[in-house]
Design a protein around this motif. Structure first.
Motif, PDB file in Angstrom:
ATOM      1  N   VAL A 217       0.628  -1.456  -0.003  1.00 54.31           N
ATOM      2  CA  VAL A 217      -0.070   0.041   0.027  1.00 54.31           C
ATOM      3  C   VAL A 217       0.900   1.284   0.002  1.00 54.31           C
ATOM      4  CG1 VAL A 217      -1.852   1.161   1.107  1.00 54.31           C
ATOM      5  CG2 VAL A 217      -1.674  -1.237   1.218  1.00 54.31           C
ATOM      6  N   GLY A 218       1.827   1.485   0.975  1.00 56.07           N
ATOM      7  CA  GLY A 218       2.453   2.454   1.208  1.00 56.07           C
ATOM      8  C   GLY A 218       3.307   2.941   2.415  1.00 56.07           C
ATOM      9  N   VAL A 219       3.247   3.829   2.928  1.00 53.64           N
ATOM     10  CA  VAL A 219       3.990   4.260   4.167  1.00 53.64           C
ATOM     11  C   VAL A 219       3.162   5.151   4.916  1.00 53.64           C
ATOM     12  CG1 VAL A 219       5.397   6.073   3.224  1.00 53.64           C
ATOM     13  CG2 VAL A 219       6.466   4.907   5.130  1.00 53.64           C
ATOM     14  N   LYS A 220       3.474   5.074   6.245  1.00 50.21           N
ATOM     15  CA  LYS A 220       2.890   6.160   7.084  1.00 50.21           C
ATOM     16  C   LYS A 220       3.648   6.431   8.104  1.00 50.21           C
ATOM     17  CE  LYS A 220       0.755   2.607  10.184  1.00 50.21           C
ATOM     18  NZ  LYS A 220      -0.555   2.085  10.781  1.00 50.21           N
ATOM     19  N   LEU A 221       3.472   7.492   8.623  1.00 46.28           N
ATOM     20  CA  LEU A 221       4.333   8.436   9.943  1.00 46.28           C
ATOM     21  C   LEU A 221       3.501   8.216  11.151  1.00 46.28           C
ATOM     22  CD1 LEU A 221       7.259   9.797  10.442  1.00 46.28           C
ATOM     23  CD2 LEU A 221       6.014  11.705  10.123  1.00 46.28           C
ATOM     24  N   VAL A 222       4.165   7.710  12.139  1.00 47.07           N
ATOM     25  CA  VAL A 222       3.381   7.550  13.481  1.00 47.07           C
ATOM     26  C   VAL A 222       4.468   7.962  14.540  1.00 47.07           C
ATOM     27  CG1 VAL A 222       1.296   6.335  12.494  1.00 47.07           C
ATOM     28  CG2 VAL A 222       3.284   5.162  13.629  1.00 47.07           C
ATOM     29  N   GLY A 223       3.956   8.351  15.683  1.00 46.17           N
ATOM     30  CA  GLY A 223       4.755   8.544  16.905  1.00 46.17           C
ATOM     31  C   GLY A 223       5.166   6.971  17.349  1.00 46.17           C
ATOM     32  N   PRO A 224       6.248   7.061  18.216  1.00 45.40           N
ATOM     33  CA  PRO A 224       6.757   5.762  18.645  1.00 45.40           C
ATOM     34  C   PRO A 224       5.503   5.382  19.675  1.00 45.40           C
ATOM     35  CG  PRO A 224       8.420   7.059  18.680  1.00 45.40           C
ATOM     36  CD  PRO A 224       7.352   7.981  18.155  1.00 45.40           C
TER      37      PRO A 224
END
Length: 225
Positions: A217-224
């Motif tokens: 699908v893709g990539v996502k940015l999330v906090g640890p």
């Protein structure tokens, strides 16, 4: 109307574009060489630069890097080079858009207006995801208070993802919105830039902290967590 600097060595093209853009209300100055163009860019501070790559004294990509070291003026690259392998380095070096020769003054004018609209949009406030803080106005980013040494394109990718925290972004979207390229063979450049970003964020694809790949699908940015 905008003040346009045209850096183009071909006198026929330079004359035709200067006339065509002038007829559309722009004030156009021009230079046939890279170093004179750089001087005009610094001294006259145009609203936008149209840059040919095949200059007699310096390759246009090198001139673009020199411009980006001293200015954030929008740059549209005008070139006969139309392959992904040619255009990706140009966009990575800091071009805002490109147009492939041959093209008309009307087409270039449309590109100019679109780029100037984007450049005139107010910069958003600082973004924060976990310990990652991004300042769009300063084009800087820090991780847990330490500055990140990012290239212009790495910053653009990180900023785009940080503006959509937790949202899965596809490679197609990154190519279209960050690189402004059609989807195709250049998708590998997204993988390369994500790999570089992971390294600078102190993580790997197998042990992610911020950049999480969603397979297929893709990539996502999330906090640890």
């Amino acid at each position: 109307m905008a003040d346009i600097l045209l850096i183009e060595d071909d006198v026929t093209i330079r004359t035709a574009l200067s006339r065509g853009l002038g007829e559309r209300g722009h004030a156009v100055s021009s230079s046939p060489t890279a170093f004179e163009g750089l001087r005009l860019a610094v001294d006259d501070r145009p609203d936008l630069i149209v840059l040919d790559l095949g200059l007699p004294d310096l390759d246009g990509v090198e001139l673009l890097r020199m411009l980006r070291a001293v200015s954030r003026v929008p740059v549209i690259v005008a070139t006969a080079r139309d392959g992904d392998s040619e255009m990706v380095p140009v966009l990575d070096a800091g071009a805002d858009d490109y147009v492939v020769k041959p093209f008309s003054a009307a087409q270039l004018d449309a590109r100019i207006r679109a780029v100037l609209r984007r450049a005139g949009e107010p910069a958003p406030e600082q973004l924060q995801v976990g310990g990652l803080r991004i300042d769009p106005r300063a084009r800087s980013a820090t991780l847990d208070g330490a500055a990140l040494d990012l290239t212009p394109r790495e910053f653009d990718v990180l900023h785009y993802l940080a503006a959509r925290p937790g949202e899965v972004v596809t490679k197609r979207e990154l190519l279209t919105e960050v690189w402004r390229l059609p989807y195709g063979g250049a998708d590998k450049t997204v993988d390369v830039h994500l790999s570089w970003l992971r390294r600078k964020l102190g993580e790997t694809a197998s042990q992610p902290r911020y950049l999480h790949t969603v397979r297929g699908v893709g990539v996502k940015l999330v906090g640890p967590a």
